[in-house]
Design a protein around this motif. Sequence first.
Motif, PDB file in Angstrom:
ATOM      1  N   GLN A  28      -5.105  -2.584  -7.079  1.00  0.00           N
ATOM      2  CA  GLN A  28      -4.421  -3.455  -6.106  1.00  0.00           C
ATOM      3  C   GLN A  28      -2.911  -3.208  -6.143  1.00  0.00           C
ATOM      4  O   GLN A  28      -2.129  -4.053  -5.683  1.00  0.00           O
ATOM      5  CB  GLN A  28      -4.690  -4.934  -6.420  1.00  0.00           C
ATOM      6  CG  GLN A  28      -6.163  -5.314  -6.503  1.00  0.00           C
ATOM      7  CD  GLN A  28      -6.892  -5.050  -5.204  1.00  0.00           C
ATOM      8  OE1 GLN A  28      -6.354  -5.269  -4.125  1.00  0.00           O
ATOM      9  NE2 GLN A  28      -8.106  -4.547  -5.306  1.00  0.00           N
ATOM     10  N   GLU A  29      -2.500  -2.093  -6.723  1.00  0.00           N
ATOM     11  CA  GLU A  29      -1.075  -1.768  -6.927  1.00  0.00           C
ATOM     12  C   GLU A  29      -0.371  -2.884  -7.707  1.00  0.00           C
ATOM     13  O   GLU A  29       0.791  -3.181  -7.481  1.00  0.00           O
ATOM     14  CB  GLU A  29      -0.362  -1.498  -5.593  1.00  0.00           C
ATOM     15  CG  GLU A  29      -1.030  -0.362  -4.843  1.00  0.00           C
ATOM     16  CD  GLU A  29      -0.105   0.429  -3.945  1.00  0.00           C
ATOM     17  OE1 GLU A  29       1.120   0.267  -4.040  1.00  0.00           O
ATOM     18  OE2 GLU A  29      -0.640   1.247  -3.172  1.00  0.00           O
ATOM     19  N   ARG A  71      -0.016   4.338   2.364  1.00  0.00           N
ATOM     20  CA  ARG A  71       0.253   4.192   3.803  1.00  0.00           C
ATOM     21  C   ARG A  71       1.662   3.673   4.076  1.00  0.00           C
ATOM     22  O   ARG A  71       2.099   3.605   5.232  1.00  0.00           O
ATOM     23  CB  ARG A  71      -0.786   3.262   4.425  1.00  0.00           C
ATOM     24  CG  ARG A  71      -2.181   3.924   4.469  1.00  0.00           C
ATOM     25  CD  ARG A  71      -3.297   2.901   4.654  1.00  0.00           C
ATOM     26  NE  ARG A  71      -3.225   2.232   5.935  1.00  0.00           N
ATOM     27  CZ  ARG A  71      -3.533   0.937   6.134  1.00  0.00           C
ATOM     28  NH1 ARG A  71      -3.912   0.195   5.125  1.00  0.00           N
ATOM     29  NH2 ARG A  71      -3.460   0.409   7.326  1.00  0.00           N
ATOM     30  N   HIS A 123       2.423  -5.337   2.172  1.00  0.00           N
ATOM     31  CA  HIS A 123       1.485  -6.440   2.467  1.00  0.00           C
ATOM     32  C   HIS A 123       2.250  -7.755   2.563  1.00  0.00           C
ATOM     33  O   HIS A 123       2.110  -8.499   3.505  1.00  0.00           O
ATOM     34  CB  HIS A 123       0.417  -6.561   1.372  1.00  0.00           C
ATOM     35  CG  HIS A 123      -0.496  -5.375   1.282  1.00  0.00           C
ATOM     36  ND1 HIS A 123      -1.083  -4.814   2.396  1.00  0.00           N
ATOM     37  CD2 HIS A 123      -0.924  -4.653   0.218  1.00  0.00           C
ATOM     38  CE1 HIS A 123      -1.846  -3.796   2.016  1.00  0.00           C
ATOM     39  NE2 HIS A 123      -1.755  -3.664   0.696  1.00  0.00           N
ATOM     40  N   ASP A 136       0.891  -1.150   0.000  1.00  0.00           N
ATOM     41  CA  ASP A 136       0.000   0.000   0.000  1.00  0.00           C
ATOM     42  C   ASP A 136       0.935   1.208   0.000  1.00  0.00           C
ATOM     43  O   ASP A 136       1.493   1.559   1.051  1.00  0.00           O
ATOM     44  CB  ASP A 136      -0.877  -0.049   1.256  1.00  0.00           C
ATOM     45  CG  ASP A 136      -1.770   1.185   1.398  1.00  0.00           C
ATOM     46  OD1 ASP A 136      -1.450   2.235   0.807  1.00  0.00           O
ATOM     47  OD2 ASP A 136      -2.768   1.086   2.118  1.00  0.00           O
TER      48      ASP A 136
END
Length: 320
Positions: free
Chosen positions: A154-155, A76, A80, A73
């Motif tokens: 979802q990057e 932020r 993950h 992410d």
Amino acid sequence: MSAYAIGVDLGGSHLAVGLVDPLGKTLELKEVKIDNLAPPEITLEITAKTIQEVWKNRSEVCGVGMGLPGNHDHVRGICHFSPNFPSWHEVEVTPYLSRVLKLPVYMLNDVRVATLGEFHFGAGKKVKNLVMMAIGTGIGGGIIINGQLLIGAQEAAGEIGHMTIITNGPLCNCGNRGCLEALASGPAISSRGAEAILRGQSAKLRDKIKSLDELNAKVIADLAALGDDACKRILEEAGEAIGIGIASLAVTLNPELFIVGGGVAQTGKPLFAAIQAGLNKHVHIFPSSSVSIVPASLGVRAGLVGAAAYAFIQCGVAIP
Ligand SMILES: [Zn+2]
């Protein structure tokens, strides 16, 4: 004035940190070995310390950009997961680093920052639309359209190694069958070489290595260049799979340039010829000659300078 950014390239065995100017020149560089099984806190502590050594509290540094393998992410600053760091799950990377360093820290997937590196400072400097493909133990990528890096919901924009090329093909690390990565990555090419040896299709390849552990894309490419039919076929099939992937991306995104980097790309001309042939065979709606395929030009440094480029972009510093 913010004349520099710090670029960080954190891989499973190696950390590189550099002080980079907006022209992509690395003025200072520190490299440290990394234990990918160490807890994330330890690795991040080493990263922070190495950044501090390079930074030396220079006021002209606008921020830190970082490339890290895996899915993140980026807003932020949370990793993950990372295939190179098995114990990393939901690790707060940039919140920790920016708290310790008191500098803005930005992060992205490692191949995405390498794509920014090639776009701003390398093989893609002169274009506005490109796709980068890094072929090594896996196949990663990055997409730039109208000068902007695509991130995706979802990057995962740029995960071109996981495009399905053939149905019911070999099993990929991701769980799908027939992904590009399962057909043309370094390990995929090596396993085709092992099959050729076991089937008695290439005595030269069998005699060239002491054990199957020594098998890699370069050994196969070297024998292909010497005319070994089985090795030529392995490389041609891997190249055609990449060419099919590039053809699909060419008609979807219509970039003017594809940049192919990574260890497998360094095997050279035969692979590039097979990629070009695959592209020519599968693109018909516009001349395939309008698409250029070139090798990456920055090598292993693309990630570090690309990470710095990402910091410049985020900090609002113009890259000439
Ligand atoms: Zn896959």
